[in-house]
Structures are given as C-alpha cells and as structure tokens.
Write a protein that holds these residues in place. Structure first.
Motif, short mmCIF file in Angstrom:
data_model
loop_
_atom_site.label_atom_id
_atom_site.label_comp_id
_atom_site.label_asym_id
_atom_site.label_seq_id
_atom_site.Cartn_x
_atom_site.Cartn_y
_atom_site.Cartn_z
N THR A 75 65.67 43.66 46.23
CA THR A 75 66.09 43.05 47.49
C THR A 75 67.53 42.55 47.39
O THR A 75 68.03 42.27 46.29
N GLU A 76 68.17 42.42 48.51
CA GLU A 76 69.51 41.82 48.55
C GLU A 76 69.33 40.31 48.57
O GLU A 76 69.25 39.69 49.63
N SER A 77 69.24 39.71 47.38
CA SER A 77 68.93 38.29 47.27
C SER A 77 69.36 37.78 45.91
O SER A 77 69.55 38.55 44.96
N THR A 78 69.49 36.47 45.80
CA THR A 78 69.78 35.87 44.50
C THR A 78 68.59 36.00 43.56
O THR A 78 68.76 36.03 42.34
N THR A 80 66.89 38.56 42.99
CA THR A 80 67.04 39.82 42.25
C THR A 80 67.83 39.60 40.97
O THR A 80 67.50 40.17 39.91
N GLN A 140 75.32 34.97 45.84
CA GLN A 140 75.32 34.38 47.18
C GLN A 140 76.63 34.68 47.91
O GLN A 140 76.64 34.94 49.12
N LEU A 143 76.37 38.12 49.26
CA LEU A 143 75.53 38.12 50.46
C LEU A 143 76.32 37.61 51.67
O LEU A 143 76.26 38.19 52.77
N GLY A 148 75.80 42.49 49.82
CA GLY A 148 74.57 42.32 49.06
C GLY A 148 74.05 43.58 48.41
O GLY A 148 73.29 43.52 47.43
#
Length: 258
Positions: A75-78, A80, A140, A143, A148
């Motif tokens: 996922t496009e997230s921290t 990950t 972050q 993103l 991201g």
C-alpha cells in the motif's frame, strides 16, 4: 528430517503457500501474521516485533531451523515502510539467535522485482541507516507530494541491499547461515487482485512488469523457491536476491550483472 520454520505473513499469499508446502513436506511451521496464525503480532510496531521473538522462543523451545521473513504490504502508506523493511530486519535479527542450535540454519526474506523500478534515494538511505523515524517521515513526505508510488519499491530495494551487505558477515555466513532473498514478479494473490482480476488489468500490469516466461505466476511458484533457499540442500548461496519474475529482471536490466 523434520525442521522448524518460522514464516511471517503466513495467513495469505506467498506466506500461506510456503507454510502449506513445508507442512506438506512434514516440517513444523510457526506461522506469524496479524490473524489466523500461531503468533499474532503487528510488525509495524516495536512491541509487535518484541512479542514475535518472545512467542516464537516459547513455541519453539528456543530452537528453530529457518527464518522466512515474508510479511509485507504494497500500500501507499508509512506502514509499508514499517513492515517491509524494519519488520523484516527485526524478524531476521531478532530470531537469528534461535538458529544457533540447528544443524542446517537458513534464512530468507521476500524482496520484489519492484526494486528495479525508480526509488526514492532518501527513503532507501534512511532505511539502511536503521533510522525508522526518518524513514517514516520521508514516506509521509512522499505521500504528501503525491509520490506514494515510490514507497513500495524503495523498501524492497533497501531490503535487498541489506541482504547483500549482511549475508557474508560473521553473524550470518560466519555462523553457517545462508541468508538470501526472493524477488517475485506479479504473483496472483489478494495483494495483487486489482492487477489480476480481469484480462484487461493483466494486460496493463504486464506492460509495466514484463513477464515473457509464462506470465503472471501463482504463489506456490515462489513458495518452491523459498523452500529450497531454506532447505538443508542449500549450503552455499550467500546474499543472493533471486528473481522469480518470469523474465522481468532480464528484460529490464539485460546483461548489467557483468
């Protein structure tokens, strides 16, 4: 010979296929995941990583034969970053002492052919510096900047580099532990459902990730490779990132290994 394996991300995808294969071969598997596992922990957190080592030590009696650090997110997230790099390293380093009693200790991590794509150097560097706050901060920022999509590949490149940098050290090779990684292409799992659910989606992803040999693969294809890397028979592979990608590495990098 029955061996004891620890498999993270064991509840689905490649992890589930690997656990099923090893169990079918008569081995003991201690599965780790957020749910439906012998050890349920969250590897995005320091508490979860500590609990992993504690629970595996208890269940195994303090002795295991192989670590398979497979858990990951795309996922496009921290999160990950926290799982793919810091969770994987904590798994490998935290459980390594439990390999000391094995006659044939082995370790494997799951990277990705996405490590061949453009990455964010700042994020890769923060991971390799083991600076998790900086890495999460940079993720972050990516993103916030609409970048991201660079996160996943960056975490996998950092993981592959960590494998290369550490496999030949006294802690791993010097202790008789082959440490390697697999780098899958597009694998048909729940994680990739958006890319494989329709013929049109598959054509689109294969334009981005060329897989001229037999196209998109099923999870057992990767499981078979992981099983070999962590088997008694694999005594000399050291620090290899083995691409099981239907040819993506070859198409993208050509003969750049020379």
């Amino acid at each position: 010979m029955t061996r004891t394996y620890v498999v993270t991300g064991a509840a689905s995808g490649i992890g589930a296929a690997t656990a099923a294969l090893l169990t079918g071969q008569g081995h003991r598997v201690i599965g780790v995941d957020l749910h439906d596992a012998d050890v349920t922990v969250d590897l995005t957190t320091h508490e979860g990583r500590t609990a992993l080592v504690t629970h595996v030590t208890e269940l195994s009696g303090g002795r295991i034969d192989a670590i398979i650090a497979n858990a990951g997110l795309a996922t496009e997230s921290t999160a990950t970053v926290a799982v793919n790099y810091f969770g994987a390293i904590a798994t490998l380093e935290g459980l390594r002492p439990l390999l000391a009693g094995s006659d044939a200790p082995r370790a494997s991590a799951t990277a990705s052919m996405a490590s061949l794509f453009p990455v964010d150097d700042a994020l890769v560097d923060a991971c390799l510096a083991h600076d998790e706050p900086a890495a999460l901060h940079r993720a972050q920022q990516l993103l916030d900047e609409g970048q991201g999509g660079l996160i996943y590949g960056s975490t996998k490149r950092a993981l592959a580099r960590w494998i290369r940098r550490n496999a030949a050290t006294p802690e791993w090779a010097g202790a008789g532990i082959p440490l390697n990684a697999v780098a899958p292409g597009v694998i048909r799992t729940a994680m990739t459902a958006q890319f494989t659910s329709t013929e049109e989606a598959e054509k689109a992803i294969l334009q981005m990730v060329p897989m001229p040999l037999n196209g998109i693969a099923d999870a057992p294809v990767v499981a078979n490779l992981i099983a070999f890397l962590t088997s008694v028979e694999n005594s000399h592979l050291c620090g290899q990132v083995v691409f099981v990608d239907g040819g993506s590495d070859v198409v993208i990098r050509g003969d750049s290994t020379w």
